[in-house]
Design a protein around this motif. Structure first.
Motif, PDB file in Angstrom:
ATOM      1  N   VAL A  83       0.028  22.095  -9.843  1.00 29.83           N
ATOM      2  CA  VAL A  83       0.602  20.747  -9.923  1.00 29.83           C
ATOM      3  C   VAL A  83       0.241  19.980  -8.660  1.00 29.83           C
ATOM      4  N   PHE A  84       0.376  20.672  -7.510  1.00 31.49           N
ATOM      5  CA  PHE A  84       0.117  20.016  -6.236  1.00 31.49           C
ATOM      6  C   PHE A  84      -1.337  19.525  -6.144  1.00 31.49           C
ATOM      7  N   SER A  85      -2.286  20.402  -6.584  1.00 32.07           N
ATOM      8  CA  SER A  85      -3.684  20.033  -6.402  1.00 32.07           C
ATOM      9  C   SER A  85      -4.089  18.876  -7.313  1.00 32.07           C
ATOM     10  N   SER A  86      -3.334  18.648  -8.398  1.00 33.51           N
ATOM     11  CA  SER A  86      -3.685  17.523  -9.259  1.00 33.51           C
ATOM     12  C   SER A  86      -3.148  16.211  -8.679  1.00 33.51           C
ATOM     13  N   GLU A  87      -2.257  16.325  -7.683  1.00 33.37           N
ATOM     14  CA  GLU A  87      -1.731  15.112  -7.066  1.00 33.37           C
ATOM     15  C   GLU A  87      -2.760  14.521  -6.108  1.00 33.37           C
ATOM     16  N   LYS A  88      -2.587  13.254  -5.839  1.00 31.17           N
ATOM     17  CA  LYS A  88      -3.503  12.621  -4.881  1.00 31.17           C
ATOM     18  C   LYS A  88      -3.231  13.158  -3.490  1.00 31.17           C
ATOM     19  N   ARG A  89      -4.293  13.287  -2.707  1.00 29.47           N
ATOM     20  CA  ARG A  89      -4.081  13.695  -1.322  1.00 29.47           C
ATOM     21  C   ARG A  89      -3.708  12.449  -0.509  1.00 29.47           C
ATOM     22  N   LYS A  90      -2.899  12.686   0.499  1.00 28.93           N
ATOM     23  CA  LYS A  90      -2.380  11.540   1.261  1.00 28.93           C
ATOM     24  C   LYS A  90      -3.044  11.422   2.625  1.00 28.93           C
ATOM     25  N   ILE A  91      -3.377  10.196   2.982  1.00 31.34           N
ATOM     26  CA  ILE A  91      -3.941   9.931   4.315  1.00 31.34           C
ATOM     27  C   ILE A  91      -2.907   9.126   5.110  1.00 31.34           C
ATOM     28  N   SER A  92      -2.598   9.599   6.307  1.00 31.02           N
ATOM     29  CA  SER A  92      -1.665   8.855   7.174  1.00 31.02           C
ATOM     30  C   SER A  92      -2.410   8.236   8.346  1.00 31.02           C
ATOM     31  N   LEU A  93      -2.162   6.957   8.585  1.00 27.87           N
ATOM     32  CA  LEU A  93      -2.663   6.326   9.805  1.00 27.87           C
ATOM     33  C   LEU A  93      -1.484   6.224  10.772  1.00 27.87           C
ATOM     34  N   VAL A  94      -1.689   6.657  11.998  1.00 26.96           N
ATOM     35  CA  VAL A  94      -0.601   6.619  12.982  1.00 26.96           C
ATOM     36  C   VAL A  94      -0.979   5.627  14.076  1.00 26.96           C
ATOM     37  N   ILE A  95      -0.187   4.558  14.202  1.00 28.11           N
ATOM     38  CA  ILE A  95      -0.556   3.485  15.143  1.00 28.11           C
ATOM     39  C   ILE A  95       0.582   3.202  16.123  1.00 28.11           C
ATOM     40  N   PRO A  96       0.355   3.436  17.421  1.00 27.93           N
ATOM     41  CA  PRO A  96       1.381   3.087  18.403  1.00 27.93           C
ATOM     42  C   PRO A  96       1.279   1.611  18.809  1.00 27.93           C
ATOM     43  N   PHE A  97       2.417   0.937  18.893  1.00 30.30           N
ATOM     44  CA  PHE A  97       2.438  -0.480  19.267  1.00 30.30           C
ATOM     45  C   PHE A  97       3.294  -0.670  20.508  1.00 30.30           C
ATOM     46  N   TYR A  98       2.726  -1.239  21.534  1.00 31.16           N
ATOM     47  CA  TYR A  98       3.519  -1.574  22.716  1.00 31.16           C
ATOM     48  C   TYR A  98       3.191  -3.018  23.100  1.00 31.16           C
ATOM     49  N   ASN A  99       4.116  -3.892  22.861  1.00 30.15           N
ATOM     50  CA  ASN A  99       3.934  -5.328  23.134  1.00 30.15           C
ATOM     51  C   ASN A  99       2.643  -5.873  22.510  1.00 30.15           C
ATOM     52  N   GLU A 100       2.510  -5.690  21.223  1.00 37.62           N
ATOM     53  CA  GLU A 100       1.279  -6.089  20.540  1.00 37.62           C
ATOM     54  C   GLU A 100       1.529  -7.231  19.564  1.00 37.62           C
ATOM     55  N   GLU A 101       2.635  -7.997  19.720  1.00 34.90           N
ATOM     56  CA  GLU A 101       3.032  -8.980  18.691  1.00 34.90           C
ATOM     57  C   GLU A 101       1.899  -9.895  18.240  1.00 34.90           C
ATOM     58  N   GLU A 102       1.041 -10.321  19.185  1.00 35.33           N
ATOM     59  CA  GLU A 102      -0.007 -11.294  18.813  1.00 35.33           C
ATOM     60  C   GLU A 102      -0.995 -10.720  17.812  1.00 35.33           C
ATOM     61  N   GLY A 103      -1.243  -9.417  17.914  1.00 36.26           N
ATOM     62  CA  GLY A 103      -2.346  -8.849  17.146  1.00 36.26           C
ATOM     63  C   GLY A 103      -1.952  -8.176  15.837  1.00 36.26           C
ATOM     64  N   ILE A 104      -0.642  -7.933  15.647  1.00 35.00           N
ATOM     65  CA  ILE A 104      -0.222  -7.049  14.550  1.00 35.00           C
ATOM     66  C   ILE A 104      -0.739  -7.485  13.175  1.00 35.00           C
ATOM     67  N   ARG A 105      -0.509  -8.774  12.855  1.00 38.33           N
ATOM     68  CA  ARG A 105      -0.882  -9.221  11.499  1.00 38.33           C
ATOM     69  C   ARG A 105      -2.366  -9.031  11.249  1.00 38.33           C
TER      70      ARG A 105
END
Ligand code: UDP
Ligand code: MG
Length: 323
Positions: free
Chosen positions: A9-31
């Motif tokens: 069952v597990f192998s028929s499921e889609k595999r998941k990709i995670s992006l991990v992004i740290p933000f420190y005072n990045e308000e201008e660029g986020i969007r």
């Protein structure tokens, strides 16, 4: 039997990709960053997840992250209780990520999301780690280029694991690799070193690092110096050991000089004592001792901090949204 079924069952499921992004005072660029990333995470063969860590920003980073409307992926915003630094923020993100492959990347688009598909392709070929290697350092200042080159040459002479040059935190890691990293008990984490230390089947994709998309670098020279110290002290004890050899050399020198004085006195009679040579040798040797003590202090300080066993980061809240 049950196990085999659940695996199927597990192998028929889609595999998941995670992006991990740290933000420190990045308000201008986020969007803009999200806009750019969304162009490259549309592949419907995978499930997508973005873990955004707010590393105690003092601007509107958290609010802007809260406004992002995900389309076709899940976003989890991990808010840390204060600024813990990029290494800790990344650790927090890795702990939160649930993907089968995890890709840490910077919030300023210096790690181009266009590389993601190439990385995944290599991962599908069976590699556990896909490093993104910078072809040149033209987007860095001359000073940073030289100091980075010096750092890698020093650390790679001293450290038992080779830390690849011109490779940052931007890489794809299989779940197995991330499990190793998150299970490490140490609280002071030099991620580039830990990633290299974990090993696994590794390959490389190459890219040219663009300049920061918005805002300014969050790493001052002082912060980088401390990161370098952290790297050297966490991966090598040579700076500690070298003092036995220096001490030995100084002792041999002192013995030779002593013998010279004795012989000279025997041949030429009693010499008038030399104040200048005495004071310069004294200062030189006590200077050496202080450097040795200072280096010892670097390690003892780290042992002390590590022995307190405080967590590397504190999570204030986690909010997930999906569409
Ligand atoms: N960053 C962080 N905490 C910090 C400093 C930086 O989470 O204390 C994040 C920052 O928001 C960015 C990444 O780490 O996403 C890299 O920072 P930056 O681009 O300033 O570093 P540089 O590219 O200049 O080395
Ligand atoms: Mg940057």
């Amino acid at each position: 039997m049950e196990n085999i079924e659940s695996k199927a069952v597990f192998s028929s499921e889609k595999r998941k990709i995670s992006l991990v992004i740290p933000f420190y005072n990045e308000e201008e660029g986020i969007r803009n960053t999200f806009h750019e990333i969304e162009k490259h995470i549309g592949d419907s063969r995978y499930e997508w997840e973005i873990i955004a860590i707010n590393d105690g920003s003092s601007d509107k980073t958290l609010e802007v992250l809260g406004d992002i409307a995900p389309s076709g992926y899940t976003i989890s915003v991990v808010d840390l209780s204060r600024n813990f630094g990029k290494e800790a923020a990344l650790s927090a993100g890795l702990c939160q990520a649930t993907g089968d492959a995890i890709i840490p990347l910077d919030a300023d688009l210096q790690d181009p999301p266009s590389l993601i598909s190439d990385m995944i392709q290599k991962w599908e070929e069976g590699y556990d780690v896909v490093l993104a290697k910078r072809l040149d350092r033209t987007s860095d200042s001359v000073l940073k280029r030289y100091t980075a080159a010096a750092f890698y040459s020093v650390i790679n002479k001293m450290s038992e694991v080779a830390i690849p040059e011109n490779v940052g935190d931007f890489r794809l890691m299989d779940r197995r690799v991330v499990n190793v990293i998150t299970s490490l008990p140490e609280t002071r984490r030099f991620m580039k070193g830990l990633f290299a230390w974990a090993g696994f089947r590794t390959t490389t994709v190459e890219y040219v690092r663009p300049a920061r998309a918005a805002g300014d670098t969050k790493f001052s020279g002082w912060k980088l110096w401390n990161l370098a110290l952290e790297g050297v002290t966490s991966f090598s004890t040579i700076p500690l050991k070298i003092w036995s050899y220096i001490g030995f050399l100084v002792a041999i020198g002192a013995f030779g000089y002593g013998a010279l004085i004795v012989i000279r006195t025997l041949i030429f009679g009693i010499d008038i004592p030399g104040y200048a040579s005495l004071i310069s040798i004294l200062l030189f040797v006590s200077g050496l001792q202080m450097v040795g003590l200072g280096i010892l202090g670097e390690y003892v300080g780290r042992i002390y901090m590590e022995s307190k066993n405080r967590p590397p980061f504190i999570v204030r809240s986690v909010k997930s949204r999906q569409k």
